[in-house]
Design a protein around this motif. Structure first.
Motif, mmCIF file in Angstrom:
data_model
loop_
_atom_site.group_PDB
_atom_site.id
_atom_site.type_symbol
_atom_site.label_atom_id
_atom_site.label_comp_id
_atom_site.label_asym_id
_atom_site.label_seq_id
_atom_site.Cartn_x
_atom_site.Cartn_y
_atom_site.Cartn_z
ATOM 1 N N GLN A 46 49.210 45.749 51.674
ATOM 2 C CA GLN A 46 48.935 44.439 51.076
ATOM 3 C C GLN A 46 47.891 44.574 50.170
ATOM 4 O O GLN A 46 47.875 43.654 49.053
ATOM 5 N N GLU A 50 48.723 43.096 46.222
ATOM 6 C CA GLU A 50 47.943 41.824 45.648
ATOM 7 C C GLU A 50 47.620 42.208 44.112
ATOM 8 O O GLU A 50 47.763 41.326 43.162
ATOM 9 N N LYS A 54 49.477 40.398 41.007
ATOM 10 C CA LYS A 54 48.760 39.656 39.884
ATOM 11 C C LYS A 54 48.973 39.779 38.645
ATOM 12 O O LYS A 54 48.911 39.236 37.371
#
Length: 403
Positions: A46, A50, A54
């Motif tokens: 996870q 992220e 991004k």
């Protein structure tokens, strides 16, 4: 062995790829620089997900265990990549090899390839990346299992060891297995004593040749590789983060670290001090802590190159920057941004505020320009029919060339 016929060189699918164990997306960044387009990315982390989202968005990103993915999740592509976990293959790990829980996820990747084969949707090329320990783990059985698995899907294999040091000031050798399921023209080319050019390339060193000789029954296909860059454009001093408010070691910690510098590492530091005093210039060294004969040692490098970045959270796994000024010596841990620069990403690449998370993410990634170089070699072969690999389905006596 019957090999799949090449698609048309004008087919736009030749530029599409899917990546597994995608991490923070540096394989993607490298391939995009080589003209490839990502249509699927998968990872189970996870935090890395992220960072990936991004920088690249969520359109093609699946954060899930690869065991939950199937061929139906994979669009039609010309290349699939897998940078599967290295912990069980690394010398720093427990060396369980592909039998380990983490590195063993490679077999889930192979399951998906087998499903694609059943659906007659196998991509022409597979690219697998891992640490050099893969070449020797389980006494050579792990690399053989991978090669055999690819051969069973009609992929002929090339094995390369490419060090990021040819492109960046970081010593980071990595193994790349390239499986090619491609049509070929004319007779197969054998490597003999009179024609051993495949082993003359520095990306096929003795460690690769040993795998070759130990597995004469494997279907091999060696790409005609371009030369590696002749000159590296930067040294570690060019990539130092010079922003204010760096967390420099305080005096007690600095004195402790200096006491760990021994033998040749100490000589390198003294030489750097002399150079800084005589030239008035700042000299940069990199260093890692290691245990040597029961002693903690801070081993330094003064060749303008950083050691191989790591992921561990312990202090010994964090690379230290030593800044030698004419009148003092300063030390600190390298920043996450410096890690990113050493992996070849631009400063616009988003990273979290946490230094430990950023270092972990980059320490577990690939060097972008290495992937770009390999991506261009694969693309060049796919698009330009004259760039045929050397196929080695029938092994004869081969001259070993030390490189």
């Amino acid at each position: 062995m019957k090999l799949k016929t090449l698609q048309s060189a004008t087919d736009e699918n030749l530029l599409k790829f899917a990546e597994f164990f995608a991490g923070i997306g540096l394989v993607r960044k490298g391939l995009e620089r080589a003209g490839w387009q990502c249509v699927l990315a998968n990872d189970n982390d996870q935090v890395k997900g992220e960072i990936y989202s991004k920088n690249f968005g969520n359109d093609h990103l699946l954060i899930d265990n690869i065991a939950n993915l199937y061929a139906s999740n994979v669009p039609d592509v010309s290349l699939v990549t897998a940078s599967f976990p290295c912990q069980d293959l690394s010398l720093a790990g427990n060396r369980q090899g592909l039998a380990g829980n983490r590195s063993g996820t490679f077999f889930e990747f192979m399951r998906i390839l087998k499903e694609l084969a059943t659906n007659k949707r196998l991509p022409p090329v597979v690219l697998i990346e891992n640490v050099p320990g893969l070449l020797t783990s389980s006494k050579g059985q792990d690399i053989r299992n991978i090669l055999v698995s690819l051969n069973q899907l009609s992929y002929s294999c090339d094995v390369l060891v490419v060090d990021a040091v040819h492109f960046l000031p970081q010593s980071r050798p990595r193994v790349f297995i390239i499986g090619m399921n491609l049509g070929k023209v004319g007779n197969l080319t054998e490597v003999t004593k009179e024609n051993s050019r495949a082993f003359q390339h520095p990306c096929r060193p003795m460690s690769v040749q040993k795998v070759f000789f130990s597995n004469p029954d494997i279907s091999w296909g060696f790409l005609n590789l371009s030369p590696l860059p002749a000159i590296r454009e930067s040294i570690i001093g060019d990539l130092v983060d010079t922003r204010n408010h760096q967390e420099w070691f305080r005096e007690t910690q600095l004195l402790r670290e200096l006491s760990y510098i021994r033998c040749n590492s100490k000589k390198r530091l003294e030489t750097a001090r002399q150079v800084a005093r005589s030239s008035g210039q700042t000299v940069y060294l990199s260093a890692y802590r290691r245990m040597r004969k029961g002693l903690v040692c801070l081993e330094t490098r003064d060749d303008g190159i950083a050691g191989c970045l790591r992921t561990g959270s312990g202090g010994s796994s964090r690379q230290i920057l030593i800044v030698v000024l004419p009148d003092q010596v300063k030390m600190r841990y390298m920043t996450a941004r410096e890690y990113g620069r050493l992996q070849g990403v631009e400063d616009s690449f988003w990273i979290p505020e946490s230094q430990s998370v950023g270092r972990y993410a980059f320490g577990d990634a690939v060097a972008v320009p290495v992937i770009t170089w390999i991506g261009k070699e694969i693309k060049r072969y796919l698009v330009v029919n004259s760039q045929r690999p050397i196929f080695l389905n029938e092994i004869t006596e081969v001259a070993v060339v030390n490189v």
